[in-house]
Design an enzyme around this catalytic site. Structure first.
Site, PDB file in Angstrom:
ATOM      1  N   LYS A   1       0.820  -1.217   0.000  1.00 46.23           N
ATOM      2  CA  LYS A   1       0.000   0.000   0.000  1.00 46.23           C
ATOM      3  C   LYS A   1       0.855   1.268   0.000  1.00 46.23           C
ATOM      4  O   LYS A   1       0.317   2.376  -0.074  1.00 46.23           O
ATOM      5  CB  LYS A   1      -0.945  -0.015   1.200  1.00 46.23           C
ATOM      6  CG  LYS A   1      -1.969  -1.147   1.140  1.00 46.23           C
ATOM      7  CD  LYS A   1      -2.845  -1.174   2.366  1.00 46.23           C
ATOM      8  CE  LYS A   1      -3.825  -2.336   2.343  1.00 46.23           C
ATOM      9  NZ  LYS A   1      -3.147  -3.657   2.443  1.00 46.23           N
TER      10      LYS A   1
ATOM     11  N   LYS B   1      -8.312   1.782   5.777  1.00 46.14           N
ATOM     12  CA  LYS B   1      -7.756   0.449   5.995  1.00 46.14           C
ATOM     13  C   LYS B   1      -6.371   0.592   6.599  1.00 46.14           C
ATOM     14  O   LYS B   1      -5.669   1.586   6.355  1.00 46.14           O
ATOM     15  CB  LYS B   1      -7.700  -0.349   4.695  1.00 46.14           C
ATOM     16  CG  LYS B   1      -7.026   0.360   3.523  1.00 46.14           C
ATOM     17  CD  LYS B   1      -7.231  -0.411   2.229  1.00 46.14           C
ATOM     18  CE  LYS B   1      -6.687   0.365   1.027  1.00 46.14           C
ATOM     19  NZ  LYS B   1      -6.897  -0.358  -0.252  1.00 46.14           N
TER      20      LYS B   1
ATOM     21  N   ARG C   1      -8.082  -8.339 -10.105  1.00 43.50           N
ATOM     22  CA  ARG C   1      -6.721  -8.782  -9.771  1.00 43.50           C
ATOM     23  C   ARG C   1      -6.027  -9.165 -11.074  1.00 43.50           C
ATOM     24  O   ARG C   1      -6.479 -10.057 -11.805  1.00 43.50           O
ATOM     25  CB  ARG C   1      -6.784  -9.970  -8.812  1.00 43.50           C
ATOM     26  CG  ARG C   1      -5.486 -10.777  -8.663  1.00 43.50           C
ATOM     27  CD  ARG C   1      -4.257  -9.983  -8.243  1.00 43.50           C
ATOM     28  NE  ARG C   1      -4.438  -9.276  -7.000  1.00 43.50           N
ATOM     29  CZ  ARG C   1      -4.153  -9.804  -5.812  1.00 43.50           C
ATOM     30  NH1 ARG C   1      -3.714 -11.044  -5.711  1.00 43.50           N
ATOM     31  NH2 ARG C   1      -4.305  -9.061  -4.724  1.00 43.50           N
TER      32      ARG C   1
ATOM     33  N   ARG D   1     -12.992  -9.832  -9.218  1.00 43.68           N
ATOM     34  CA  ARG D   1     -13.526 -10.271  -7.928  1.00 43.68           C
ATOM     35  C   ARG D   1     -14.660  -9.324  -7.527  1.00 43.68           C
ATOM     36  O   ARG D   1     -14.435  -8.129  -7.329  1.00 43.68           O
ATOM     37  CB  ARG D   1     -12.421 -10.280  -6.878  1.00 43.68           C
ATOM     38  CG  ARG D   1     -11.214 -11.131  -7.293  1.00 43.68           C
ATOM     39  CD  ARG D   1     -10.047 -10.965  -6.338  1.00 43.68           C
ATOM     40  NE  ARG D   1      -9.592  -9.593  -6.276  1.00 43.68           N
ATOM     41  CZ  ARG D   1      -8.632  -9.159  -5.449  1.00 43.68           C
ATOM     42  NH1 ARG D   1      -8.031 -10.015  -4.631  1.00 43.68           N
ATOM     43  NH2 ARG D   1      -8.272  -7.895  -5.452  1.00 43.68           N
TER      44      ARG D   1
ATOM     45  N   ARG E   1     -15.746  -5.419   0.329  1.00 41.92           N
ATOM     46  CA  ARG E   1     -14.500  -6.172   0.179  1.00 41.92           C
ATOM     47  C   ARG E   1     -14.682  -7.278  -0.844  1.00 41.92           C
ATOM     48  O   ARG E   1     -15.572  -8.111  -0.705  1.00 41.92           O
ATOM     49  CB  ARG E   1     -14.057  -6.731   1.526  1.00 41.92           C
ATOM     50  CG  ARG E   1     -13.845  -5.654   2.577  1.00 41.92           C
ATOM     51  CD  ARG E   1     -13.591  -6.251   3.938  1.00 41.92           C
ATOM     52  NE  ARG E   1     -14.720  -7.076   4.387  1.00 41.92           N
ATOM     53  CZ  ARG E   1     -14.705  -7.805   5.495  1.00 41.92           C
ATOM     54  NH1 ARG E   1     -13.631  -7.809   6.256  1.00 41.92           N
ATOM     55  NH2 ARG E   1     -15.760  -8.523   5.833  1.00 41.92           N
TER      56      ARG E   1
ATOM     57  N   ASP F   1      -4.209  -4.690  -7.983  1.00 37.12           N
ATOM     58  CA  ASP F   1      -5.654  -4.542  -7.842  1.00 37.12           C
ATOM     59  C   ASP F   1      -6.089  -3.245  -8.506  1.00 37.12           C
ATOM     60  O   ASP F   1      -5.512  -2.180  -8.245  1.00 37.12           O
ATOM     61  CB  ASP F   1      -6.048  -4.536  -6.367  1.00 37.12           C
ATOM     62  CG  ASP F   1      -5.703  -5.835  -5.664  1.00 37.12           C
ATOM     63  OD1 ASP F   1      -5.612  -6.874  -6.362  1.00 37.12           O
ATOM     64  OD2 ASP F   1      -5.521  -5.822  -4.439  1.00 37.12           O
TER      65      ASP F   1
ATOM     66  N   GLU G   1      -3.567  -1.270  -5.258  1.00 36.32           N
ATOM     67  CA  GLU G   1      -2.499  -1.969  -4.546  1.00 36.32           C
ATOM     68  C   GLU G   1      -1.580  -2.670  -5.541  1.00 36.32           C
ATOM     69  O   GLU G   1      -2.014  -3.076  -6.621  1.00 36.32           O
ATOM     70  CB  GLU G   1      -3.053  -3.011  -3.551  1.00 36.32           C
ATOM     71  CG  GLU G   1      -3.780  -2.428  -2.369  1.00 36.32           C
ATOM     72  CD  GLU G   1      -4.112  -3.474  -1.310  1.00 36.32           C
ATOM     73  OE1 GLU G   1      -3.492  -4.561  -1.317  1.00 36.32           O
ATOM     74  OE2 GLU G   1      -4.985  -3.205  -0.467  1.00 36.32           O
TER      75      GLU G   1
ATOM     76  N   ASN H   1       0.692  -5.960  -5.042  1.00 33.20           N
ATOM     77  CA  ASN H   1       0.957  -7.032  -4.087  1.00 33.20           C
ATOM     78  C   ASN H   1       2.202  -7.812  -4.494  1.00 33.20           C
ATOM     79  O   ASN H   1       2.225  -8.436  -5.556  1.00 33.20           O
ATOM     80  CB  ASN H   1      -0.249  -7.968  -4.013  1.00 33.20           C
ATOM     81  CG  ASN H   1      -1.486  -7.260  -3.510  1.00 33.20           C
ATOM     82  OD1 ASN H   1      -1.685  -7.113  -2.319  1.00 33.20           O
ATOM     83  ND2 ASN H   1      -2.323  -6.787  -4.432  1.00 33.20           N
TER      84      ASN H   1
END
Length: 318
Positions: A125, A160, A210, A224, A232, A272, A280, A282
């Site tokens: 993040k 978050k 994703r 997603r 979420r 994402d 994000e 990851n």
């Protein structure tokens, strides 16, 4: 060429193989004839400058409940392995950071995937903020006044924890939310790090995409969609995955960040994207490979191992 591959992961007996990217990587490595060794992060050690682990020989099969067979534990010098997959799940805490320091001692002579130095220096993040023009408006702070000013400017926001994972403690706060003070107090008491505050993107209801990049190239994606009455989209939080293709905007995002991922030695990355906004990057233990294949996409474990083998079989750059 057969390689010795050590995988640093959570206990393999407890994983859910249907959606586990690490398991997909292990299946492909075994199919290529590579020797697999399993260990958990607590069995990683350094003594007199040598990085060792108590490992078990591993065989895998795609059968839930009978997916792994482990041999007897033995201590090995990880410098003797060809590849180490650093695949334990977050939290990205001091234990995780320490593991990157230890594995950095053997990389790149032993190829660690992903590069532990860059994993440590690219918290998901925070790393993403290197591309602010690709992101929604984003604030990182613990300062209540800053958050209040940000809410006043942008209306509904998402809060978050900076080093959170798996969708835990992700909250939408509306402009007139009477619970904001309590949410602020709860976060302040629970998390020591700053928080991420982003403008709420209403099209999250249509999905959080994703996208998997292998050595900087976008090769597959899964959309997603959050469960009803939830923001979420993480599948561990009830989100459902659907087949998808990349939009022109998403390709633009991948083309922008891909060269930097490749430069940093971040071979397997999951980003994402919500409504054309990068949220994000990851790099610790990205997932999505099995879902993409199940939905009719490519088997990205093949591409990951092609990339790994190409780096192991040519001289490594420091």
């Amino acid at each position: 060429m057969s390689l010795t591959v050590a995988v640093q992961m959570d206990p393999i007996q407890s994983i859910r193989i249907a959606g586990d990217t690490t398991f997909a990587l292990l299946l492909e490595a075994q199919a290529r004839g590579h020797r697999l060794l399993h260990y958990t992060p607590d069995r990683l050690s350094m003594r007199d400058g040598r990085v060792t682990a108590r490992v078990e020989a591993l065989r895998v099969q795609d059968v839930e409940g009978a997916h792994a067979t482990l041999g007897e534990p033995e201590r090995i010098d990880l410098a003797g392995a060809d590849v180490v997959l650093m695949r334990q799940d977050p939290p990205f805490d001091l234990a995780y950071i320490t593991a990157t320091h230890l594995l950095e001692r053997i990389h790149p002579a032993t190829l660690v995937v992903n590069n532990p130095f860059e994993v440590r220096n690219a918290p998901e993040k925070l790393f993403v903020t290197a591309f602010p023009d690709l992101m929604p408006p984003t604030l990182i702070t613990r300062d209540r006044r800053e958050i209040e000013d940000f809410r006043e400017e942008h209306g509904s926001v998402v809060m978050k924890p900076l080093h959170g994972h798996g969708g835990a403690a992700v909250l939408r706060v509306t402009p007139d939310d009477p619970n904001f003070g309590s949410i602020y107090d709860l976060f302040a008491q629970t998390f020591r790090e700053p928080w991420v505050v982003q403008r709420f993107l209403p099209k999250i209801s249509e999905g959080d995409k994703r996208i998997i990049l292998v050595d900087g190239e976008a090769l597959g994606a899964v959309n997603r969609v959050p469960a009803r009455n939830d923001i979420r989209s993480n599948m561990v939080r009830g989100g459902t995955g659907g087949a998808t293709a990349l939009t022109a905007r998403e390709r633009e995002i991948c083309e922008r960040i891909g060269p930097e991922l490749r430069r940093r030695g971040l071979i397997l990355v999951g980003i994402d994207v919500i409504d054309g906004h990068l949220t994000e990057i990851n790099v610790t233990s990205p997932t999505g490979i099995r879902a993409i294949k199940r939905l009719g996409g490519p088997d990205l474990a093949v591409a990951v191992w092609d990339a790994i083998e190409a780096k192991v079989t040519r001289p490594q750059m420091a």
